[in-house]
Design a protein around this motif. Structure first.
Motif, mmCIF file in Angstrom:
data_model
loop_
_atom_site.group_PDB
_atom_site.id
_atom_site.type_symbol
_atom_site.label_atom_id
_atom_site.label_comp_id
_atom_site.label_asym_id
_atom_site.label_seq_id
_atom_site.Cartn_x
_atom_site.Cartn_y
_atom_site.Cartn_z
ATOM 1 N N ILE A 29 -0.738 22.120 -1.677
ATOM 2 C CA ILE A 29 -1.771 21.998 -2.817
ATOM 3 C C ILE A 29 -1.768 23.481 -3.106
ATOM 4 O O ILE A 29 -2.068 24.266 -2.247
ATOM 5 C CB ILE A 29 -3.162 21.691 -2.048
ATOM 6 N N VAL A 57 -4.194 26.296 -5.509
ATOM 7 C CA VAL A 57 -5.635 26.286 -5.802
ATOM 8 C C VAL A 57 -5.871 25.589 -7.172
ATOM 9 O O VAL A 57 -6.990 25.023 -7.122
ATOM 10 C CB VAL A 57 -6.031 27.824 -5.883
ATOM 11 N N ILE A 75 -6.869 21.979 -6.671
ATOM 12 C CA ILE A 75 -8.058 21.779 -5.508
ATOM 13 C C ILE A 75 -8.966 20.506 -6.203
ATOM 14 O O ILE A 75 -9.467 19.543 -5.590
ATOM 15 C CB ILE A 75 -8.645 23.128 -5.123
ATOM 16 N N GLY A 76 -9.142 20.609 -7.613
ATOM 17 C CA GLY A 76 -10.056 19.645 -8.265
ATOM 18 C C GLY A 76 -9.512 18.118 -7.989
ATOM 19 O O GLY A 76 -10.211 17.299 -7.549
ATOM 20 N N LEU A 106 -7.538 17.304 -5.497
ATOM 21 C CA LEU A 106 -7.641 17.005 -3.849
ATOM 22 C C LEU A 106 -8.975 16.334 -3.796
ATOM 23 O O LEU A 106 -9.324 15.480 -2.989
ATOM 24 C CB LEU A 106 -7.197 18.322 -3.235
ATOM 25 N N VAL A 107 -9.926 17.077 -4.234
ATOM 26 C CA VAL A 107 -11.460 16.884 -4.113
ATOM 27 C C VAL A 107 -11.867 15.326 -4.580
ATOM 28 O O VAL A 107 -12.495 14.569 -3.851
ATOM 29 C CB VAL A 107 -12.512 17.729 -4.660
ATOM 30 N N LYS A 108 -11.056 15.153 -5.712
ATOM 31 C CA LYS A 108 -11.403 13.862 -6.179
ATOM 32 C C LYS A 108 -10.861 12.799 -5.244
ATOM 33 O O LYS A 108 -11.388 11.693 -4.816
ATOM 34 C CB LYS A 108 -10.570 13.610 -7.525
ATOM 35 N N GLU A 109 -9.470 12.714 -4.941
ATOM 36 C CA GLU A 109 -8.850 12.075 -4.006
ATOM 37 C C GLU A 109 -9.783 11.779 -2.814
ATOM 38 O O GLU A 109 -10.055 10.676 -2.051
ATOM 39 C CB GLU A 109 -7.478 12.594 -3.774
#
Ligand SMILES: Cc1cc2nc3c(=O)[nH]c(=O)nc-3n(C[C@H](O)[C@H](O)[C@H](O)COP(=O)(O)OP(=O)(O)OC[C@H]3O[C@@H](n4cnc5c(N)ncnc54)[C@H](O)[C@@H]3O)c2cc1C
Lengths: 350, 267
Positions: free
Chosen positions: B242, B244, B247-248, B250-253
């Motif tokens: 992932i 940087v 990251i958005g 990833l956070v949603k997932e």
């Protein structure tokens, strides 16, 4: 006092019946790890159509006996006295062993907490039987009624199955947090045999003169752990992690060197010589992934590693690997979580 | 009169060097160096701290193969006065019951004792059951999982580390204490004491010296047996890369999967 005496095989193991569970208590309530023992104890008792009997030692046992019944225990055996208010090894082991010699259980389980382990082998020696420590898988051979006690060994790499075929009861301590707490139900049948006892003064040889409750939230209780290592480079790095942990409703963990250099308290240390955590999400920031750290966190559901070294060992233990500087990744995580929360907030308010 | 202190120690394979043989799935101890169990170093240090302040005589007792005398000498090099190695083929293969019995028989033979120290557990077996077993055989009280111990007005005061806090316990000797790993910083050996230790030497006691039957100790005296060893399957992890900028996503997932909760904090 047992004296220097050997363990003896039991003459008629078929006469030993039922599953005993020792219940640890705190301030009038059964501790969670002991409720877990009621769960696994009931499960194996039912497999061989036997009873689950819970042992309570302490003072004012009625409320705890009632609670044990709700969780599925068939019978409570209690030894009650003001002298037993505090945990004291010798009298506690004495009454547990006395119940064993009277009732002849086939199996005896205790949660492998510090007090549980403190007691377990003393009860085993008194009963001249064996005990398997820190089990994570417990089952019973339904025909032979032999306890199948499994414990991880060699840094959690191997599961050893240990039997105590010829001695009774077959004893095990079981790791807290592994077995499920059963559902509580009102109106279950539970026979209660609680005895007021007079404790032999010769058994009272220690005194609890103080207790300092943990102020820190225990990292092993947390659903999310955000850990930092030497890669943070400075003490202030932990403030950034703290911020992320707060945003996630989690707690901060650390590698041992980060503790050793004084960036954070030892209560936060994860690993072989720290705590073993099993959160839903573990974030390892600036941690290389040495074996002694990995044993403390590898059972986490999801692992995110943040490390600037593309070849860092931690990568292979991770579900997501952010190969970048912690000070780029962590603020971004915080920002994105806040952003998403912000969006959600808007959704709710409209 | 000097305090009689016994410290029970064990030589273990260095946990950093232990390997699991991928074929036989057994521990490959041959490759690993042998070291003093780390928690036992802390136990010895706790004993030495008492000796620093009150006149004491420290005896090291260990059960193990002949080479374990090295670990005992190390303890003597740090300030223990006497070392006894319990070694006999008959002791091999012991589980916690006969291990405790053998150690307790040796301590009984020693005669008077005030405080017995042990590490909280060993790194190769991790049971924590041997210390309390010894206390039971000897009929004495115990204070386990201590992170500090002091001797004051004839009492031992130990701070026990429990899951929910620190319990402070007072007991009159004789008492057995187990010590938390990492609870103190073990001192180093001094050259002088090392030389003295080599001069004094380690005493070797066999089954005969203990006067208990051979059926009581070792494998024969063990109620438990290991039936099987299985490798624990490590969870396979994807190590998905992932950046940087992702990251958005990833956070949603993670929020979508319920791994992280997005509840708006109650004000
Ligand atoms: C008996 C014994 C018991 C032990 N017990 C434990 C224990 O319980 N817990 C424990 O954690 N350790 C324990 N250890 C120590 C262990 O062996 C390792 O030394 C330790 O885990 C390494 O800590 P670390 O990852 O923080 O540091 P390092 O190994 O120094 O790793 C730092 C990492 O940070 C990365 N990094 C550097 N700068 C950045 C940056 N700006 N951004 C992103 N990444 C960066 C580096 O690439 C490196 O991978 C024990 C050791 C022994 C001998």
């Amino acid at each position: 006092m047992t004296g220097l005496i050997n363990a003896v095989p039991t003459d008629k193991p078929e006469e030993y019946r039922n599953v005993f569970v020792f219940l640890e208590t705190r301030k009038g309530a059964i501790v969670k790890s002991s409720l877990e023992m009621i769960g696994i104890g009931k499960e194996i008792a039912e497999k061989v159509k036997e009873k689950l009997v819970c042992i309570l030692v302490g003072n004012d046992l009625a409320p705890m006996a009632k609670e044990a019944g709700k969780y599925g225990c068939d019978k409570v055996l209690g030894a009650e006295s003001p002298d037993l208010e505090d945990f004291k090894t010798m009298p506690y082991a004495h009454y547990a062993a006395q119940f064993i010699s009277e009732e002849k259980p086939n199996i005896f389980l205790i949660a492998a907490t510090h007090d549980g382990r403190d007691l377990a082998s003393r009860i085993a020696v008194k009963s001249r039987t064996g005990v398997t420590a820190d089990c994570t898988v417990i089952d019973i051979d339904p025909n032979e009624r032999i306890l199948l006690a499994n414990r991880p060994v060699y840094g959690e790499s191997t599961l050893a199955e240990i039997l105590c075929k010829n001695h009774r009861p077959q004893m095990a301590t079981a790791r807290p947090g592994v077995f499920k707490v059963p559902d509580a139900q009102d109106g279950r049948n539970c026979e209660k045999d609680i005895r007021r006892v007079r404790v032999d003064p010769d058994l009272i040889r220690k005194e609890i003169i103080g207790f300092r409750p943990k102020v820190e939230f225990d990292i092993t209780d947390a659903d999310i752990v955000v850990s930092g290592g030497l890669g943070l480079g400075k003490k202030e790095g932990f403030q950034v992690l703290e911020e992320l942990a707060k945003e996630l409703g989690g707690v901060v963990g650390a590698s041992r060197p980060a503790v050793d250099v004084g960036w954070i308290d030892r209560d936060h240390q994860v690993g072989q010589t720290g705590r073993v955590v099993r959160p839903k999400l573990y974030i390892a920031a600036g941690i290389s992934g040495k074996a002694q750290h990995i044993v403390g966190m590898k059972q986490s559901d999801i692992i995110i590693a943040i490390n600037s070294d593309p070849d860092a060992e931690i990568a292979k233990y991770s579900d997501y690997f952010i190969n970048d500087d912690v000070y780029a990744a962590i603020p971004e995580l915080i920002k994105e979580i806040r952003k998403l929360k912000g969006e959600k907030e808007v959704e709710i308010s409209t | 009169m000097a305090l009689e202190i016994v410290v029970m120690i064990k030589q273990v394979p260095d946990s950093q060097e232990v390997e699991i043989d991928p074929v036989t799935k057994t521990l490959n101890r041959m490759k690993a160096r042998n070291v003093l169990n780390v928690a036992d170093e802390n136990a010895l240090e706790a004993a030495l701290i008492i000796k620093d302040r009150a006149e004491s005589h420290i005896t090291i007792v260990s059960m193990g193969p002949p080479m374990a005398d090295e670990a005992i000498l190390e303890c003597m090099g740090k300030g223990a006065d006497r070392g006894i190695l319990l070694t006999d083929r008959a002791f091999a293969g012991a589980d916690t019951y006969p291990t405790g019995l053998t150690l307790a028989a040796a301590i009984t033979k020693l005669g008077k004792f005030d405080i017995i120290f042990a590490g909280e557990e060993t790194s190769d077996s991790s049971t924590g059951h041997v210390g309390p077993g010894v206390a039971e055989f000897l009929g004495i009280e115990q204070i386990t999982y201590t992170r500090s111990v002091r001797f004051e007005d004839g009492n031992v005061i130990g701070e026990r580390e429990l899951e929910d806090g620190i319990e402070i316990v007072r007991a009159r000797p004789p008492v057995l204490i187990t010590v938390r790993l990492g609870s103190n910083i073990p001192r180093r050996q001094t050259l002088r004491k090392k030389i003295d230790a080599i001069k004094t030497g380690v005493e070797t006691w066999t089954l005969q010296n203990l006067g208990i039957p051979a059926e009581w100790v070792g494998f024969k005296g063990s109620p438990t047996v290991v039936r099987s060893m299985k490798t624990i399957k490590e969870k396979e992890r994807a190590a998905r890369k992932i950046t940087v900028s992702e990251i958005g996503e990833l956070v949603k997932e993670l929020a979508g999967n319920g791994v992280i909760k997005m509840e708006v904090e109650q004000q």
